[in-house]
Scaffold this motif. Structure first.
Motif, short mmCIF file in Angstrom:
data_model
loop_
_atom_site.label_atom_id
_atom_site.label_comp_id
_atom_site.label_asym_id
_atom_site.label_seq_id
_atom_site.Cartn_x
_atom_site.Cartn_y
_atom_site.Cartn_z
N LEU A 39 -30.48 -26.02 15.95
CA LEU A 39 -30.15 -24.67 15.84
C LEU A 39 -30.60 -24.17 17.38
CD1 LEU A 39 -29.98 -22.21 14.05
CD2 LEU A 39 -32.36 -21.70 14.16
N GLN A 40 -29.39 -23.39 17.86
CA GLN A 40 -29.63 -22.74 19.02
C GLN A 40 -29.85 -21.36 18.77
OE1 GLN A 40 -29.22 -24.08 22.13
NE2 GLN A 40 -28.72 -26.19 21.46
N ALA A 41 -30.95 -21.00 19.00
CA ALA A 41 -31.48 -19.42 18.65
C ALA A 41 -31.45 -18.41 19.73
CB ALA A 41 -33.03 -19.47 18.17
N LEU A 42 -30.39 -17.97 19.59
CA LEU A 42 -30.28 -16.52 20.72
C LEU A 42 -31.04 -15.40 20.23
CD1 LEU A 42 -26.33 -17.33 20.81
CD2 LEU A 42 -28.14 -18.55 22.09
N PHE A 43 -30.87 -14.23 21.40
CA PHE A 43 -31.29 -13.17 20.99
C PHE A 43 -30.06 -12.23 21.13
CE2 PHE A 43 -32.51 -8.71 22.05
CZ PHE A 43 -33.04 -8.33 20.73
N PHE A 44 -29.34 -12.06 21.78
CA PHE A 44 -27.95 -11.51 21.82
C PHE A 44 -26.68 -12.09 21.20
CE2 PHE A 44 -30.00 -10.01 25.69
CZ PHE A 44 -30.22 -8.61 25.37
N PRO A 45 -25.75 -11.51 20.50
CA PRO A 45 -24.76 -12.06 20.19
C PRO A 45 -23.92 -13.01 21.26
CG PRO A 45 -24.54 -9.98 19.19
CD PRO A 45 -25.61 -10.09 20.10
N PRO A 49 -33.72 -26.88 6.82
CA PRO A 49 -34.35 -27.26 7.73
C PRO A 49 -33.80 -27.69 9.09
CG PRO A 49 -34.63 -28.88 6.04
CD PRO A 49 -33.71 -27.76 5.69
N TYR A 50 -34.09 -27.43 10.20
CA TYR A 50 -33.40 -28.41 11.19
C TYR A 50 -34.41 -29.34 11.80
CZ TYR A 50 -30.19 -24.68 11.00
OH TYR A 50 -29.08 -23.49 10.66
N ASP A 51 -33.69 -30.33 12.69
CA ASP A 51 -34.58 -31.37 13.27
C ASP A 51 -35.21 -30.85 14.52
OD1 ASP A 51 -33.87 -33.56 11.41
OD2 ASP A 51 -32.05 -33.44 12.22
N LEU A 52 -34.59 -29.75 15.09
CA LEU A 52 -34.85 -29.24 16.38
C LEU A 52 -34.50 -27.85 16.69
CD1 LEU A 52 -36.25 -29.99 19.44
CD2 LEU A 52 -33.79 -30.64 20.11
N ILE A 53 -35.34 -26.90 17.24
CA ILE A 53 -34.70 -25.69 17.50
C ILE A 53 -34.95 -25.44 19.25
CG2 ILE A 53 -35.21 -23.15 17.06
CD1 ILE A 53 -36.46 -23.88 14.63
N HIS A 54 -33.85 -24.89 19.69
CA HIS A 54 -33.66 -24.56 21.11
C HIS A 54 -33.48 -22.98 21.28
CE1 HIS A 54 -31.85 -25.77 25.42
NE2 HIS A 54 -32.93 -24.70 25.63
N ALA A 55 -34.55 -22.52 21.81
CA ALA A 55 -34.38 -20.95 21.70
C ALA A 55 -34.10 -20.34 23.28
CB ALA A 55 -35.64 -20.20 21.15
N HIS A 56 -33.53 -19.45 23.15
CA HIS A 56 -33.01 -19.06 24.55
C HIS A 56 -33.53 -17.56 24.97
CE1 HIS A 56 -30.32 -22.36 25.21
NE2 HIS A 56 -30.33 -22.41 23.89
N HIS A 57 -34.48 -17.17 24.07
CA HIS A 57 -35.27 -15.69 24.59
C HIS A 57 -36.50 -15.79 23.76
CE1 HIS A 57 -35.96 -11.43 23.94
NE2 HIS A 57 -35.12 -11.34 24.92
N PRO A 58 -37.35 -15.13 24.58
CA PRO A 58 -38.75 -15.16 23.78
C PRO A 58 -38.89 -14.81 22.33
CG PRO A 58 -39.00 -14.50 26.06
CD PRO A 58 -37.72 -14.60 25.75
N ILE A 59 -38.10 -13.99 21.95
CA ILE A 59 -38.35 -13.19 20.68
C ILE A 59 -37.85 -14.25 19.70
CG2 ILE A 59 -37.13 -11.63 19.15
CD1 ILE A 59 -37.73 -9.42 20.85
#
Length: 375
Positions: A4-10, A89-99
């Motif tokens: 999962l690539q977790a962004l903040f902005f679209p 569920p996901y195996d890994l989350i990569h987030a690109h914003h603190p929120i």
């Protein structure tokens, strides 16, 4: 492996994240990888009501600040939206914003989290006159870095300079990894062209942190010296009206074109000659890499991650921030000498192709992702 690539902005928003993450999906399309993107829609406002507690500091110390309250409410909204929309569920989350990172870890505490810090929200707010250095908002925002360090399995950033900045706010700065943003080479096609009048271009959000007031003053000096040019400003923001007024006041409004926000500036960037952005701060400066891949000569300030991309006099020119005269002199060099301009642009293109390609960034990320794969 489910990512999962977790962004903040679209993903259509301007910036380094949008320049890279949406284009990564096709590189992960295989039986081995399953990648999805997730973000908070703009229409989601004041939906979340979950109590917020951080492990490393008490955010309520700063609760009287409207900026902090807005940040906390956005975090609550992101939590609400995540719980509503993500069930599997996901195996890994990569987030690109603190929120995004903090919310993902709150909802999925057992899933490994990789957190990339792409820029400094607090520095931009200070430079844009929204908050004060050392004030409650500043202290709240920098406190989040240690919280992210504790919650994530790996912290990454986009330049050595920004990793150094973060080192003051975390316990283990030696563990921060650096992976510069990568750009899909297929999106950038240098176009042979001959402009009789040199065409200058800048692409950014129109806020004080980007230093466009300095650029306009430098261009006014160019005009006083009798140099012909056209300055193209692509982007929008709260500083636009003030910049347009300044261009009129300096007598260069006829030489300056304000386009507003444009979704894919890389499609026509190759038809210009010189990219210039006198930023007051940049964690990386993705648009310099994009301009280099378009084979433009680069002129930037010696701040943040920009000098990691530009070696002065080799693949571009660097000037001190807040110095319109030095910026004018640098622009004069590339305006008056087309061969020198071409040599800088070609060298910048070679470096960007080798160091800032999407392929390079994806390969580095795959190594990290696989290290968290369950056996």
């Amino acid at each position: 492996m489910r990512l999962l690539q977790a962004l903040f902005f679209p993903p259509e928003q301007p910036g380094g994240v949008s320049s890279m993450i949406p284009y990564m999906q096709e590189r992960f399309q295989s039986s081995r990888w399953d990648m999805e993107l997730f973000w908070l829609p703009k229409r989601i406002r004041n939906k979340g009501h979950e109590e917020v507690v951080f492990d490393t500091f008490d955010w309520t110390e700063f609760k009287d600040s409207p900026v902090v309250q807005k940040y906390i409410q956005t975090y609550k909204d992101y939590l609400w939206w995540t719980r509503l929309r993500i069930q599997k569920p996901y195996d890994l989350i990569h987030a690109h914003h603190p929120i995004a990172g903090l919310a993902a870890k709150q909802v999925f505490p057992d899933t490994p989290l990789i957190q990339t810090i792409h820029s400094s929200y607090e520095r931009e707010l200070i430079l844009n006159g929204r908050i004060k250095n050392g004030g409650p908002e500043h202290r709240f925002l920098v406190s989040l870095y240690r919280e992210l360090e504790q919650k994530s399995q790996r912290m990454l950033t986009v330049s050595r300079s920004f990793a150094g900045y973060l080192s003051d706010y975390v316990d283990h700065p030696d563990k921060i990894g650096v992976i510069p943003n990568g750009f899909d080479e297929k999106r950038f096609k240098p176009v042979p062209h001959e402009n009789e009048v040199p065409q200058l271009i800048t692409v950014c959000r129109l806020v004080p942190a980007k230093g466009l007031d300095i650029l306009l003053k430098a261009c006014a000096e160019l005009k006083k010296k009798g140099h012909d040019y056209v300055l193209h400003i692509i982007g929008d923001g709260p500083f636009r009206t003030e910049l347009e007024s300044l261009a009129k006041e300096l007598g260069i409004y006829n030489e300056t074109i304000f386009y507003g926000y444009t979704l894919h500036p890389e499609e026509f960037m190759p038809f210009f000659d010189i990219f210039v952005l006198p930023s007051r701060a940049e964690a990386f400066g993705s648009v310099f890499a994009e301009a280099a891949l378009s084979c433009l000569a680069l002129v930037g300030t010696d701040v943040g991650g920009i000098p990691e991309q530009i070696e002065d006099g080799v693949n571009g020119l660097l000037v001190p921030p807040e110095d319109p005269i030095a910026l004018c002199e640098a622009l004069e060099k590339v305006i008056t000498d087309p061969m020198y301009r071409y040599d800088l642009a070609r060298t910048a293109w070679d470096k960007a192709k080798s160091q800032y390609s999407l392929t390079h960034a994806v390969n580095e990320l795959k190594k990290i992702y696989l290290s968290y794969q369950k056996v």
